[in-house]
Structures are given as structure tokens and as C-alpha cells.
Design a protein around this motif. Structure first.
Motif, PDB file in Angstrom:
ATOM      1  N   LYS A  68       0.806  -1.223   0.000  1.00  0.00           N
ATOM      2  CA  LYS A  68       0.000   0.000   0.000  1.00  0.00           C
ATOM      3  C   LYS A  68       0.841   1.277   0.000  1.00  0.00           C
ATOM      4  O   LYS A  68       0.567   2.204  -0.775  1.00  0.00           O
ATOM      5  CB  LYS A  68      -0.975  -0.011   1.177  1.00  0.00           C
ATOM      6  CG  LYS A  68      -2.214  -0.868   0.954  1.00  0.00           C
ATOM      7  CD  LYS A  68      -3.209  -0.707   2.094  1.00  0.00           C
ATOM      8  CE  LYS A  68      -4.501  -1.456   1.803  1.00  0.00           C
ATOM      9  NZ  LYS A  68      -5.495  -1.289   2.892  1.00  0.00           N
ATOM     10  N   PRO A  69       1.863   1.375   0.853  1.00  0.00           N
ATOM     11  CA  PRO A  69       2.688   2.596   0.812  1.00  0.00           C
ATOM     12  C   PRO A  69       3.410   2.786  -0.522  1.00  0.00           C
ATOM     13  O   PRO A  69       3.540   3.930  -0.997  1.00  0.00           O
ATOM     14  CB  PRO A  69       3.675   2.383   1.965  1.00  0.00           C
ATOM     15  CG  PRO A  69       2.994   1.450   2.900  1.00  0.00           C
ATOM     16  CD  PRO A  69       2.237   0.518   2.001  1.00  0.00           C
ATOM     17  N   PHE A  70       3.872   1.697  -1.115  1.00  0.00           N
ATOM     18  CA  PHE A  70       4.569   1.815  -2.395  1.00  0.00           C
ATOM     19  C   PHE A  70       3.620   2.276  -3.500  1.00  0.00           C
ATOM     20  O   PHE A  70       3.995   3.088  -4.357  1.00  0.00           O
ATOM     21  CB  PHE A  70       5.230   0.487  -2.765  1.00  0.00           C
ATOM     22  CG  PHE A  70       6.384   0.139  -1.877  1.00  0.00           C
ATOM     23  CD1 PHE A  70       7.633   0.705  -2.086  1.00  0.00           C
ATOM     24  CD2 PHE A  70       6.224  -0.725  -0.813  1.00  0.00           C
ATOM     25  CE1 PHE A  70       8.704   0.406  -1.258  1.00  0.00           C
ATOM     26  CE2 PHE A  70       7.282  -1.038   0.030  1.00  0.00           C
ATOM     27  CZ  PHE A  70       8.524  -0.465  -0.192  1.00  0.00           C
ATOM     28  N   ILE A  71       2.398   1.775  -3.475  1.00  0.00           N
ATOM     29  CA  ILE A  71       1.398   2.211  -4.455  1.00  0.00           C
ATOM     30  C   ILE A  71       1.142   3.706  -4.301  1.00  0.00           C
ATOM     31  O   ILE A  71       1.079   4.448  -5.283  1.00  0.00           O
ATOM     32  CB  ILE A  71       0.100   1.398  -4.292  1.00  0.00           C
ATOM     33  CG1 ILE A  71       0.347  -0.060  -4.687  1.00  0.00           C
ATOM     34  CG2 ILE A  71      -1.022   2.002  -5.120  1.00  0.00           C
ATOM     35  CD1 ILE A  71      -0.808  -0.997  -4.353  1.00  0.00           C
ATOM     36  N   ALA A  72       1.032   4.167  -3.044  1.00  0.00           N
ATOM     37  CA  ALA A  72       0.810   5.595  -2.797  1.00  0.00           C
ATOM     38  C   ALA A  72       1.994   6.425  -3.272  1.00  0.00           C
ATOM     39  O   ALA A  72       1.828   7.504  -3.845  1.00  0.00           O
ATOM     40  CB  ALA A  72       0.557   5.834  -1.310  1.00  0.00           C
ATOM     41  N   GLY A  73       3.201   5.925  -3.044  1.00  0.00           N
ATOM     42  CA  GLY A  73       4.394   6.643  -3.483  1.00  0.00           C
ATOM     43  C   GLY A  73       4.498   6.723  -4.989  1.00  0.00           C
ATOM     44  O   GLY A  73       4.907   7.754  -5.552  1.00  0.00           O
ATOM     45  N   ILE A  74       4.138   5.636  -5.670  1.00  0.00           N
ATOM     46  CA  ILE A  74       4.144   5.630  -7.132  1.00  0.00           C
ATOM     47  C   ILE A  74       3.118   6.636  -7.658  1.00  0.00           C
ATOM     48  O   ILE A  74       3.384   7.404  -8.588  1.00  0.00           O
ATOM     49  CB  ILE A  74       3.864   4.210  -7.665  1.00  0.00           C
ATOM     50  CG1 ILE A  74       5.049   3.292  -7.352  1.00  0.00           C
ATOM     51  CG2 ILE A  74       3.584   4.242  -9.164  1.00  0.00           C
ATOM     52  CD1 ILE A  74       4.769   1.820  -7.609  1.00  0.00           C
ATOM     53  N   GLU A  75       1.952   6.650  -7.039  1.00  0.00           N
ATOM     54  CA  GLU A  75       0.906   7.593  -7.453  1.00  0.00           C
ATOM     55  C   GLU A  75       1.316   9.035  -7.193  1.00  0.00           C
ATOM     56  O   GLU A  75       0.880   9.950  -7.892  1.00  0.00           O
ATOM     57  CB  GLU A  75      -0.405   7.266  -6.724  1.00  0.00           C
ATOM     58  CG  GLU A  75      -1.035   5.949  -7.169  1.00  0.00           C
ATOM     59  CD  GLU A  75      -2.269   5.583  -6.368  1.00  0.00           C
ATOM     60  OE1 GLU A  75      -2.504   6.213  -5.314  1.00  0.00           O
ATOM     61  OE2 GLU A  75      -2.984   4.647  -6.799  1.00  0.00           O
ATOM     62  N   ALA A  76       2.185   9.239  -6.187  1.00  0.00           N
ATOM     63  CA  ALA A  76       2.675  10.587  -5.885  1.00  0.00           C
ATOM     64  C   ALA A  76       3.746  11.035  -6.868  1.00  0.00           C
ATOM     65  O   ALA A  76       4.175  12.194  -6.824  1.00  0.00           O
ATOM     66  CB  ALA A  76       3.217  10.644  -4.459  1.00  0.00           C
TER      67      ALA A  76
END
Length: 260
Positions: free
Chosen positions: A210-218
């Protein structure tokens, strides 16, 4: 600036490498490494930095040497997370660590810390920060993550980590999410041993990823991988860093990441 089409195979390989050295100035052996193998990128550690002016001069020297030998501007990278993982000396600005920033209860502080770090690094000539940590602090016996994490839930890490990403990028510095696909739930330091996280893909999607997905989206342009076994994803007993199933199948194909 040379293009890939103009490069030899040796030069293309060199663009995929980053190298470091001992001391405050690059030794002759290191300069020969760049010249012979066309190493295109640099990583700096605390051993290379005395103060801000010295770092600025060093970065200018390294950039000039690499550009002359390769025809390409290098990434000059550093692990400037803040807190316990800082490479800049005490004379410079070092931000608090991730757990301390999250303890403020205000995600805007993570953005501000990223922006401040980026502005400082750019002023010295460093253009790539190997941060933020997107691991979840979910194992009290973990010897390597701990306070480097923003918290013990995927939502908290995702929120604060993605703000750090935005701050670094707005400050004009590249950044890298780490350590994919997650180093939080281990009791072994992957610098010293080979940890194992026995989770299924669905379990990883609900937690570690989940954090990596959020970072990619950022907008994070890079992801740093981890030397950990994930046997339910990669049955060949090879760490994530070496696994096509994880690096290509999971990161690029399933999560849609197209960066470094």
C-alpha cells in the motif's frame, strides 16, 4: 548529451551502475574506474563529506569527470532520510527521522521535510535522495527499520511517505521508495543475512504494498529493491532484487511502475 543509440554496449552498462569511494576526494583508482568502465552515477556516504562547501566542490568535480568520460550527466545519490540515517554532517541541516515526523500528526510536515532536504541537497549538487522509507514498522524485533518508518500501519506510512515524495520532487531532487516490496516484517538485517517474508500476493496488497502504491501515485521516479525472500511470490529461493517475478511481474506489470 549522448543518446542511448549513440552508446556502445559498455557505455550502456555503465549508465546502470553507481559507485562510491573512500575519502573526501575521488582517488585515482575511482577515476580510472569511471574512465575504463564508463560508470555513470555516484553514491556518496558520510565518509565523503566534511561540510557543505567541500561537498559542493566534490559534486562539481564528480559531475565534470563523469560527463567528460560518458557524455551524460550523472545521478549523484545519497541516503538522506533524516534521523538515524543522515549523511550530512551536524554543521548542515538534518531533518528529524520518519517516526518523529509522523508523531507530529501533521502530514504537511513530511512534505516540508522533503522540500527542505531537496533544497539543501540541490545547493550542494546532489540530485538524487535515496528516500523515503516506505516500510511498515510492524515487527518489534526488526533491527534495521524501526524509527526509519513513518508508522505501524500501511495507511500512515502511505500518507506521510507520499508527502515526503512530493516535497523532494517539488524541491527538484529525484527520490526513491524503499525497500520494495517491504522490509518491515523481518527480524534479520538484509545487509547481514537473507530474511524471509512468507506472505501471499493478496496479503502483500493489503499491507506491505500500500505505501509503495501511494508513493508511485505521488510520482516517485525510482524504487529501491530489497534482498528478502518472498517464497509465495518467488518460489525459486532468490531475493526480490534478483526476481523477475517481483521486479517485472509485480512491480512493473501489476503495479504499473515505469521508472528506475
Amino acid at each position: 548529451m549522448r543518446t542511448l543509440q549513440e552508446m556502445t554496449l559498455q557505455e550502456k552498462l555503465g549508465q546502470r551502475l553507481a559507485a562510491g569511494f573512500q575519502g573526501l576526494e575521488p582517488p585515482k583508482e575511482f577515476l580510472r574506474l569511471i574512465k575504463e568502465y564508463k560508470v555513470g552515477n555516484i553514491i556518496l556516504f558520510r565518509r565523503n563529506i566534511q561540510d557543505g562547501p567541500q561537498l559542493k566542490k566534490l559534486c562539481a568535480t564528480l559531475r565534470k569527470v563523469v560527463e567528460e568520460e560518458t557524455g551524460v550527466t550523472p545521478f549523484i545519490t545519497i541516503d538522506q532520510e533524516g534521523g538515524v540515517v543522515t549523511r550530512l554532517p551536524e554543521s548542515e541541516v538534518n531533518i528529524p527521522g520518519a517516526m518523529a515526523v509522523a508523531a507530529t500528526g501533521n502530514p504537511r510536515n513530511a512534505y516540508d521535510m522533503g522540500l527542505l532536504t531537496a533544497q539543501e541537497l540541490r545547493s550542494y549538487g546532489v540530485d538524487f535522495d535515496l528516500a523515503p522509507v516506505m516500510d511498515i514498522n510492524c515487527n518489534p524485533d526488526n533491527p534495521v527499520i524501526g524509527v526509519r518508518s513513518y508508522g505501524d500501519t500501511p495507511e500512515r506510512v502511505a500518507e506521510y511517505g507520499s508527502q515526503m515524495v512530493r516535497g523532494l520532487l517539488d524541491g527538484g531532487v529525484y527520490c526513491s521508495l524503499k525497500h520494495f516490496p517491504g522490509h518491515g516484517d523481518t527480524a534479520v538485517d538484509s545487509h547481514l543475512g537473507l530474511p524471509c517474508i512468507d506472505r501471499s500476493f493478496d496479503e502483500l496488497m493489503q499491507r506491505e504494498l500500500k505505501p509503495f502504491i501511494a508513493g508511485i501515485e505521488a510520482g516517485a521516479p525510482a524504487v529501491m529493491t530489497t534482498h528478502i525472500l518472498f517464497p509465495q511470490i518467488e518460489p525459486e529461493h532468490i531475493p526480490a532484487t534478483m526476481s523477475r517475478r517481483i521486479m517485472t511481474g509485480l512491480l512493473r506489470e501489476k503495479l504499473g511502475f515505469g521508472g528506475i
